[in-house]
Write a protein that holds these residues in place. Structure first.
Motif, PDB file in Angstrom:
ATOM      1  N   ASP A  37       0.823  -1.206   0.000  1.00  0.00           N
ATOM      2  CA  ASP A  37       0.000   0.000   0.000  1.00  0.00           C
ATOM      3  C   ASP A  37       0.861   1.262   0.000  1.00  0.00           C
ATOM      4  O   ASP A  37       0.331   2.380   0.008  1.00  0.00           O
ATOM      5  N   ASN A  39       3.057   2.078   2.447  1.00  0.00           N
ATOM      6  CA  ASN A  39       3.338   2.561   3.795  1.00  0.00           C
ATOM      7  C   ASN A  39       4.686   2.030   4.274  1.00  0.00           C
ATOM      8  O   ASN A  39       4.957   0.832   4.172  1.00  0.00           O
ATOM      9  N   SER A  65       1.637   8.720  -6.829  1.00  0.00           N
ATOM     10  CA  SER A  65       0.307   8.169  -7.078  1.00  0.00           C
ATOM     11  C   SER A  65       0.464   6.670  -7.284  1.00  0.00           C
ATOM     12  O   SER A  65       1.574   6.168  -7.499  1.00  0.00           O
ATOM     13  N   ARG A  66      -0.646   5.957  -7.246  1.00  0.00           N
ATOM     14  CA  ARG A  66      -0.593   4.525  -7.552  1.00  0.00           C
ATOM     15  C   ARG A  66      -0.107   4.332  -8.982  1.00  0.00           C
ATOM     16  O   ARG A  66       0.666   3.415  -9.281  1.00  0.00           O
ATOM     17  N   TYR A  78       0.845   9.914  -1.225  1.00  0.00           N
ATOM     18  CA  TYR A  78      -0.384  10.439  -1.815  1.00  0.00           C
ATOM     19  C   TYR A  78      -1.623  10.161  -0.978  1.00  0.00           C
ATOM     20  O   TYR A  78      -2.721  10.526  -1.375  1.00  0.00           O
ATOM     21  N   THR A  79      -1.472   9.528   0.200  1.00  0.00           N
ATOM     22  CA  THR A  79      -2.607   9.304   1.091  1.00  0.00           C
ATOM     23  C   THR A  79      -2.265   9.815   2.490  1.00  0.00           C
ATOM     24  O   THR A  79      -1.095  10.017   2.834  1.00  0.00           O
ATOM     25  N   ASP A  80      -3.293   9.987   3.314  1.00  0.00           N
ATOM     26  CA  ASP A  80      -3.069  10.387   4.703  1.00  0.00           C
ATOM     27  C   ASP A  80      -2.278   9.315   5.454  1.00  0.00           C
ATOM     28  O   ASP A  80      -1.483   9.639   6.351  1.00  0.00           O
ATOM     29  N   HIS A  82       0.098   7.494   4.221  1.00  0.00           N
ATOM     30  CA  HIS A  82       1.511   7.711   3.878  1.00  0.00           C
ATOM     31  C   HIS A  82       2.101   8.835   4.720  1.00  0.00           C
ATOM     32  O   HIS A  82       3.251   8.751   5.177  1.00  0.00           O
ATOM     33  N   LYS A 167       1.319  16.595   0.693  1.00  0.00           N
ATOM     34  CA  LYS A 167       1.430  15.517   1.678  1.00  0.00           C
ATOM     35  C   LYS A 167       2.833  15.480   2.281  1.00  0.00           C
ATOM     36  O   LYS A 167       2.994  15.225   3.488  1.00  0.00           O
TER      37      LYS A 167
END
Length: 366
Positions: A37, A39, A65-66, A78-80, A82, A167
């Motif tokens: 994912d 992380n 990004s993915r 790109y995510t919280d 991360h 981010k």
């Protein structure tokens, strides 16, 4: 030969707005120790803390990004989630007195469909097959044939960089480095060997440089230009068997000049072929530095004396070391003392746990 007391290599300065304790940078090093994912493993906290004596840590290439992912087990930004995974890393480096920036990465065509959402094809400026292999959960596999990005998709791509930059700021980094090197997406747009487009992002040098400039400009709007760096590799073909641009001196010189006008923190150049000896005869890196006009970080094949000479002569403001930082967490002190360097075994580079990652001894401990 310069002595330690005479050389600038071990003295503090600022790179843009970023204070650095010495002129030795840790180059970005992919270590493949995140989960799928994106992380980071908690081991990264110790790994980066151990190396915080570097004047500047440029953290490993991190997917924006993915879609940007080209290798298994590489981190994202790109995510919280991360952000939360990276926060203790930046905190540990700062508590140890270091500075750390994050390298923003989109691999473009150097990817496999099994690393993409819903098995999609990777994207590229043009539908041209990459060579070599990428690391997937199935092992090393040839990259999947990419599809060409539509013109109307490019604004969204720039927004992905903007989101990743935001981010990274939330995660506590001191700045970011935009990866325009090693045959990945932004360099694929820059080189005429991998960019056969006929829209405003293809053809002339100005058009091929357009996307890198748009991305860096967007990122600088988030961070302030003096906390943004850019990495280039004018003569490297190692990743994806990426052919050189037909006129690298003109192409990269133009891009460096345009980036210099933005007032960036630094330009970070891989001099010669990635993972090979430092060879500068085929390209004038001094001219690249002059075109940029700002701080310059030199990389690739440098040893202690070469680094001292580069900084003392004004060729570089900093010198970055990659593989030497894997097996020598206290590389700065080893270079200061002109002490032996430990050569980490290649099998420790990618994947795994603490072994070959956080278990290398410092000079005093050894």
């Amino acid at each position: 030969m310069s002595t330690v007391s005479e050389t600038a290599l071990f003295t503090p300065t600022k790179i843009g707005a970023i204070p650095v304790a010495n002129r030795i940078a840790m180059a970005p090093l992919t270590r493949s120790r995140a989960d799928m994912d994106g992380n980071h493993t908690p081991l990264a906290i110790d790994y980066y803390r151990q190396r915080a004596s570097a004047g500047l840590i440029i953290a490993e290439a991190t997917n924006i990004s993915r879609q940007g992912r080209g290798y298994a087990l590489t981190p994202g930004i790109y995510t919280d989630a991360h952000v939360e995974a990276w926060r203790p890393v930046t905190r540990a480096v700062h508590e140890a007195g270091g500075s750390i920036v994050l390298q923003l990465w989109h691999v473009g065509r150097v990817s496999h469909s099994n690393l993409q959402a819903d098995g999609a094809a990777p994207v590229a400026p043009s539908a041209i097959q990459a060579g070599g292999n990428v690391f997937t959960l199935n092992g090393n596999e040839p990259p999947t044939m990419p599809r060409a990005l539509a013109t109307e998709e490019i604004a969204g791509l720039v927004q992905d960089y903007r989101n990743a930059a935001t981010k990274a700021k939330q995660a506590g980094f001191d700045g970011v480095e935009v990866h325009v090197a090693n045959g990945y997406l932004l360099e694929q747009f820059l080189r005429d060997s991998t960019n056969h487009r006929t829209d405003q992002y293809g053809g002339s040098i100005e058009n091929r440089a357009r996307l890198p400039i748009e991305v860096v400009t967007a990122v600088a709007e988030i961070w302030g230009a003096d906390r943004v760096g850019v990495r280039l590799s004018p003569m490297s073909t190692a990743i994806g068997d990426t052919p050189l641009d037909s006129t690298p001196q003109q192409t990269y010189g133009y891009l460096a000049e345009q980036l210099g006008r933005l007032g960036l923190a630094y330009l970070h150049a891989i001099e010669g072929q990635t993972r090979s000896e430092n060879a500068v005869a085929a390209f004038d890196y001094k001219a690249l530095h002059a075109s940029f006009g700002g701080a310059y970080i030199a990389n690739n094949g440098y040893d202690r004396q070469m680094a001292i000479d580069a900084v003392d002569s004004g060729h570089a403001d900093m010198v970055s070391f990659g593989r030497h930082f894997i097996g020598n967490p206290d590389l700065v002190e080893r270079l200061r003392r002109d002490a032996p360097l430990f050569q980490a075994p290649g099998e420790a580079y990618y994947g795994g746990g603490a072994k070959g990652y956080t278990d290398f001894a410092t000079l005093d401990a050894a």
